[in-house]
Structure formats: C-alpha cells, structure tokens
Scaffold this motif. Structure first.
Motif, PDB file in Angstrom:
ATOM      1  N   ARG A 280      32.037  38.728  42.812  1.00 37.62           N
ATOM      2  CA  ARG A 280      32.728  37.674  43.192  1.00 37.62           C
ATOM      3  C   ARG A 280      31.646  36.668  44.145  1.00 37.62           C
ATOM      4  NH1 ARG A 280      38.830  37.545  44.624  1.00 37.62           N
ATOM      5  NH2 ARG A 280      38.558  38.407  42.746  1.00 37.62           N
ATOM      6  N   HIS A 338      36.162  32.714  40.270  1.00 40.77           N
ATOM      7  CA  HIS A 338      37.373  33.154  41.261  1.00 40.77           C
ATOM      8  C   HIS A 338      37.536  32.499  42.351  1.00 40.77           C
ATOM      9  CE1 HIS A 338      38.424  36.125  38.020  1.00 40.77           C
ATOM     10  NE2 HIS A 338      37.124  36.585  38.079  1.00 40.77           N
ATOM     11  N   TYR A 401      40.484  32.742  46.502  1.00 32.93           N
ATOM     12  CA  TYR A 401      40.153  33.970  45.836  1.00 32.93           C
ATOM     13  C   TYR A 401      40.636  33.920  44.327  1.00 32.93           C
ATOM     14  CZ  TYR A 401      40.876  34.978  50.674  1.00 32.93           C
ATOM     15  OH  TYR A 401      40.968  35.161  52.046  1.00 32.93           O
ATOM     16  N   ALA A 402      40.988  32.636  43.716  1.00 40.64           N
ATOM     17  CA  ALA A 402      41.257  32.582  42.579  1.00 40.64           C
ATOM     18  C   ALA A 402      41.029  31.254  41.955  1.00 40.64           C
ATOM     19  CB  ALA A 402      42.763  33.135  42.245  1.00 40.64           C
ATOM     20  N   ASP A 403      41.209  30.875  40.600  1.00 41.73           N
ATOM     21  CA  ASP A 403      41.213  29.730  40.128  1.00 41.73           C
ATOM     22  C   ASP A 403      42.243  29.862  38.942  1.00 41.73           C
ATOM     23  OD1 ASP A 403      39.952  31.013  37.801  1.00 41.73           O
ATOM     24  OD2 ASP A 403      37.970  30.976  38.991  1.00 41.73           O
TER      25      ASP A 403
END
Length: 458
Positions: A280, A338, A401-403
C-alpha cells in the motif's frame, strides 16, 4: 356534488422504493470472479436515476438550487478532461461512467427521490437490514471456517461478496452500524432507540471479524463524531452501550489470537509493516509520482495500472493472494493504490482532487449547518442529521485506506445521496414534513365563494 378523497394506490408508495431495491440486491451472492464489474445493483441504480428523471419531468419541477447544482456537478469539470486523455481510450470512457454513477448521477437521483424524513429513515433502516444480513453470513463463515483465507485459515468474514471484494462486507456492515447509532442517538421513541442500539451491538461483531483495519478506524472516527454532535448526555449513554458491547464480544469469544494480532498491527504499520501495508505504501508513492509528472490533469481515468510499474519501487509485490469463501486460490493483481485521494490525484491531477474533495467538504459543511439548525429548532429530525454526518465522515476517513471498486461501490453512491438530501434539499430540516417534497407550508386560505363543498362552475 362533493369531491371524494383520493384513494390510496401506487401513487402513495414511497418513491425511494427503487433505491431500497438497489440496497436489497446487494444481499445476493456474487459469483467468484465477478466482483470487478457491474452487477444487478448497478443496473437497478441506473433505473432508479431514470425513474427520478421521469418523475421530475412529469411534475415539471426544478428542486435543485444553484448551490446544489454546483456541488453535485463539480466532479464533472475534472472527470471529462481526465477521460479524454486516458490511455487506453475505452478505459477512460468506462471510468467516466463509473465516476459519474458513484459521485454524480446516483447521489443526485437518491436525493431527489427522497420526499422527507420518513423516506430518509426508510433508506437508513434498509442499510441496517443489509448490514445485518451480510454480518450474519460473515459470522457464519467465521464460525464454520468457510470465509476468506486469513493467515492460513478460512476465517475472514466477507459475506456474500466473496474474496474478489473482501472489503465489501466491512463497508456494508459499517454503513449499517453508523446508521443504527445515528438513529439511536437522534430518535425520541424508546422502542426505536432500543431496536437501533440492539442492531448496533449485533453489527459490531461481524465488523470485528472482517479484519478490516481501515473500516475499524473509519467507524471509530464516525461514531466519535456522532457522539460529539449528539450531546454529552447521549454520549454517556452510548459509551455505556459500547462497554456492554465489548463485554458481549469478549463473551462470544471473538477476541481470538488472529483478531488481537490484527488490532495490534494497527500500531505497527510504520515500525514493522506486513507485506499488505508495504504494498500500500509503495502504491501510494507511485500515485504521488504520477501526479508529479502531470500535476494538473493526471495520467487519465483508469490509467493507474498502466503507469504503476513505471513509478513503483521494487518493494511492490506482484499481487495479493486470495482464497476461500467458495473460490480457488488466485493471485489478485494490485490495480489501485487503495487510497481514493491519491488515486484521484494520480489519475485526475490536482484539478480532479480539488473538484471531488471540494464537493465532499462542501457537503460536510452544509450537513453540519443543517444539524445546527435542527438542534436550534428543538431537535426534530436529529436522527437524520446524525446518520448523514456519520456516513459522510465514515466515507471520507475510509477513503484514506480504500477506493471505489466492486459490487459494494453502488452503496457508496446511495450514502452520498442520503447525505446530499440532508445537506442540500432538506432545507429547514425540522420544518420539513414527513412525506412532503418541499418544506411544509401552511395552505393558503380559500378565496370567498370557493369552498370545497360545491363544484366550481366552468
């Protein structure tokens, strides 16, 4: 001749039922390998937007003011240029459609279909129900060891989304938990509060079993914000409920070694990161490097995979291992950083980040202003305000932390629609009638000689 009261029929049904159907379709299982493309819920979301457009044309209404048009349409200013110079071109068109669906069309459609607080609550409870269903499936997966693979054991709760969307169940359960807490904090009816609190406690178990650190952090921040906005008295009550929930979770044996290690790993992401964290960080650095090459426009929509290897260091692995939950072992390629903000920065440049994030911050400011007006007017509709603010805060934190991606993404669009209604269309929040499409107003007095008891001659 007396006029008859309108008989109940289809016209009395809530216009948000197509959106409820979109939420319900996310309860269906996802076939292994089909987690990346559009699903039935995405198709139905397009139909819901079409229903909204037809409804507005029939009523000849223009419910959006200039500020609402600007906030909801702001992402288009960056999406179109980023799609035009994307490589390959067809990926740019696909990405444009996806972004418009998630951040423009579906949110606007959901907001315009909501007539009042009753419709808002219906959608909020549907999120709670979906979270409960997916959470029940996830807990069963953990107990029976039929979930996704985690540290060599098939114990990770993923619900019906499978290993192709391991974040799907965590997202759905988090939305349900945040909605339940908002309904519990803002409702004055004791029965509703008890049901919402019970749902929140139950949803905390599958959220823990999702092993999703990003969802844990986003939920903790969103719940903290909701507590602060609800007031000190309600905060004390909920803290007591949270403590009771911690005792319940411990009593169910959820605090197992993998879960404790996962929680401890949150504090070690900088000192001793595992391979997933290293990947990441490496992809984050690659996205920033893409932005430095093209600071204003980025590399184009859906172009991150094309430029990843040229900008990533050797620390990046070839992919992540996925297995379990009915799927065979496979190597999942790493196609995004991410991190939604860095993804937008790398693919759309500074222009895209300012347009998208600027619209989200404007929604947050408008939602908080609506909450302040609600509290000043007596607190009626406080539950809607807390749900809207909680969902938006959760999403903004989770985007670190995400998409977007996977079947659960359409639920993100629905939540943005809920927030948009409260922030832009609820108007005088506490003065909005439960079922009216505009803030409640007193009906004008009938003119002399035009009583309702007689028919008016032609």
């Amino acid at each position: 001749m007396t006029s008859r009261p309108p008989s109940p029929g289809p016209a009395r049904l809530s216009p948000v039922l197509p959106v409820v159907a979109v939420v319900a379709l996310l309860a269906l299982p996802v076939a292994p390998g089909d987690g990346g493309g559009a699903g039935p819920a995405d198709a139905l979301s397009a139909l819901a937007v079409l229903c909204c457009a037809v409804r507005l044309l029939r009523a000849r209404r223009r419910p959006l003011g200039p500020a609402a048009w600007v906030i909801l349409g702001l992402p288009v200013a960056a999406l179109v240029p980023a799609a035009l110079h994307a490589v390959p071109a067809d990926a740019g068109i696909t990405g444009l459609g996806r972004y418009l669906q998630v951040f423009v069309l579906v949110p606007a459609g959901v907001a315009l279909l909501i007539r009042g607080r009753a419709d808002f609550r219906l959608l909020a409870w549907s999120l709670v129900a979906l979270g409960g269903w997916q959470g029940a499936v996830g807990v069963h997966q953990y107990v029976t060891r039929t979930g996704a693979s985690y540290q060599g054991e098939n114990i990770r709760a993923v619900g019906t989304f499978g290993v192709t969307d391991v974040m799907g169940m965590a997202t759905v359960v988090s939305f349900g938990l945040v909605s339940a807490v908002g309904l519990a904090l803002g409702r004055s009816v004791a029965r509703d509060r008890v049901i919402a609190i019970a749902c929140a406690l139950a949803l905390s178990v599958p959220l823990a079993l999702s092993f999703s650190r990003g969802a844990w952090i986003a939920t903790a921040v969103a719940l903290t914000v909701q507590l602060l906005l609800a007031g000190a008295r309600r905060a004390v009550r909920v803290v007591a409920v949270v403590l009771a929930g911690a005792v319940l979770v411990g009593g169910l044996g959820v605090g197992t070694t993998p879960l404790r290690e996962r929680i401890d790993s949150i504090t070690r992401v900088a000192d001793a990161p595992d391979q997933s964290v290293t990947d990441r960080y490496t992809m984050w650095a690659a996205a920033v490097d893409m932005w430095r090459d093209r600071p204003l426009t980025g590399v184009g929509l859906k172009a991150f995979p094309e430029y990843r290897d040229a900008h990533a260091s050797l620390a990046l692995s070839s992919g992540s291992d996925t297995e379990g939950a009915g799927a065979a072992f496979r190597r999942q390629p790493l196609l995004s950083p991410h991190n939604m903000y860095l993804l937008v920065l790398g693919e759309q440049g500074l222009t895209g980040l300012l347009c998208l994030a600027g619209g989200w911050l404007a929604l947050l400011v408008c939602a908080l202003r609506g909450l302040c007006r609600t509290r000043a007017a007596g607190g009626r509709g406080l539950d809607c305000a807390l749900v809207a603010c909680g969902l938006l805060v959760w999403q903004l934190v989770d985007f670190v932390y995400a998409d977007i991606g996977g079947p659960s993404t359409v639920l993100t669009a629905v939540c943005f629609g809920l927030v948009a209604w409260w922030a832009l269309l609820a108007g005088d929040g506490p003065g909005t009638d439960e079922h009216s499409e505009t803030p409640a107003r007193h009906a004008p007095a009938p003119a002399p000689g035009t009583g309702t008891g007689k028919a008016v001659p032609r």
